[in-house]
Design a protein around this motif. Structure first.
Motif, short mmCIF file in Angstrom:
data_model
loop_
_atom_site.label_atom_id
_atom_site.label_comp_id
_atom_site.label_asym_id
_atom_site.label_seq_id
_atom_site.Cartn_x
_atom_site.Cartn_y
_atom_site.Cartn_z
N HIS A 261 44.32 35.25 46.64
CA HIS A 261 45.61 35.23 45.85
C HIS A 261 46.34 33.98 46.11
O HIS A 261 46.86 33.41 45.26
CB HIS A 261 46.48 36.48 46.46
N LYS B 287 44.91 31.31 44.06
CA LYS B 287 45.57 31.45 42.48
C LYS B 287 47.00 31.01 42.45
O LYS B 287 47.32 30.49 41.18
CB LYS B 287 45.26 33.04 42.10
N ALA C 251 45.63 38.57 38.31
CA ALA C 251 44.75 37.52 38.21
C ALA C 251 44.07 37.24 39.71
O ALA C 251 42.77 37.04 39.51
CB ALA C 251 45.59 36.09 38.13
N SER C 252 44.83 37.82 40.57
CA SER C 252 44.03 37.83 42.03
C SER C 252 42.91 39.14 42.01
O SER C 252 41.94 38.58 42.79
CB SER C 252 44.67 37.85 42.86
N ALA D 42 40.00 37.76 39.85
CA ALA D 42 39.13 36.80 40.63
C ALA D 42 38.43 37.34 41.89
O ALA D 42 37.14 36.88 42.19
CB ALA D 42 40.17 35.54 41.11
N LEU E 181 38.11 28.20 43.64
CA LEU E 181 39.15 28.88 44.59
C LEU E 181 39.28 28.15 45.90
O LEU E 181 40.13 28.51 46.73
CB LEU E 181 38.62 30.35 44.60
#
Length: 288
Positions: A61, A64, A114-115, A118, A138
């Motif tokens: 997180h 991102k 989004a986290s 990912a 990342l």
């Protein structure tokens, strides 16, 4: 009949909880550990699995939100936004339902969406090239975190079944088996990131041995360079020591993902009686 009725009621209550969580903008994570070695659920193993999972998710997180990091650290804001709270536990292996309050934007997208996406890409690492790709996207810190999480579950003898119910109603999840996590640990421990950079400098040559192919050069009030002579270095000329030269040095920085250690290796490409033009644009570093 009583058992069937209770199971039906539990299913109804679970569905009501998901609906209430969606209305309250809460992401729900179902984290289940499955013991595959017929061992007990030792508290140290379970707690390490859950802590490294939280750290991995927070690191993703943070990447991102704030961009990739080289070291496994994250800010307090990223931690607060991704912190999961204990909802309840349930039988059937060891299941834990975790709740993560979130906010939605004007498009009704959750702050953690989004986290979550990912995270599931990260746990699909299956090669050294995949490790480097995730590290570039990342950051090295995420590679360190997924290594630690995988290693914790391998040590505990767990498969990990991780499933998210996102605030947009989408469900994501997969079973990450112990054997797969063992492969992830092995791949990451065998992988590294090397960046090569050619550096023109002016320094004092304090030692050189053309027989062993080694050198020692010091920049006044600056860095100290020790390493090997390059294959094209002029070994036939005499190089007086304790005097200044212009030098071109190849610096290779190798980062070991699993330990976050960085090794530096220097190769002296050439020496010159003239100082190099330090104002000229440096060549771009090359990643290998």
């Amino acid at each position: 009949m009583n058992l069937a009725a209770k199971q039906k009621l539990a299913g109804q209550l679970r569905q009501r909880m998901f609906e209430a969580a969606s209305e309250a903008q809460i992401e729900v994570c179902n984290y289940r550990l499955i013991q595959v070695e017929n061992r007990r659920y030792g508290l140290s193993y379970v707690s390490e699995s859950m802590l490294t999972y939280q750290n991995l998710f927070t690191q993703v997180h943070d990447a991102k939100k704030n961009g990739p990091k080289a070291k496994a650290t994250f800010g307090n804001e990223a931690l607060e936004e991704s912190m999961m709270e204990l909802g309840y536990t349930y039988a059937g292996s060891l299941g834990v339902v975790l709740l993560a309050p979130t906010q939605r934007d004007i498009f009704q997208h959750g702050a953690l969406d989004a986290s979550i996406d990912a995270f599931f890409r990260v746990v699909e690492i299956d090669s050294r090239s995949a490790v480097r790709h995730v590290a570039q996207e990342l950051g090295n810190a995420v590679i360190k975190r997924v290594h630690d999480w995988s290693a914790a579950n391998v040590k505990g003898g767990f498969d990990a079944d991780v499933r998210w119910n996102r605030s947009d109603g989408r469900q994501l999840g997969q079973l990450v088996g112990r054997e797969r996590m063992e492969r992830i640990v092995g791949i990451i421990e065998a992988a590294s990131d090397e960046i090569r950079n050619i550096r023109p400098i002016v320094g004092t040559l304090v030692g050189i041995d053309v027989m062993t192919g080694s050198f020692h050069l010091v920049v006044p009030n600056g860095e100290d360079f020790k390493g090997l002579l390059g294959p094209d270095f002029d070994r036939n000329r005499e190089w007086p020591v304790n005097r200044a030269y212009g030098a071109t040095i190849l610096e290779a920085r190798t980062t070991i993902y699993s330990t976050e250690q960085t090794r530096r290796q220097h190769t002296l490409l050439n020496l010159s009686d003239r100082a190099p033009d330090l104002s000229a644009p440096a060549a771009a570093p090359v990643r290998r």
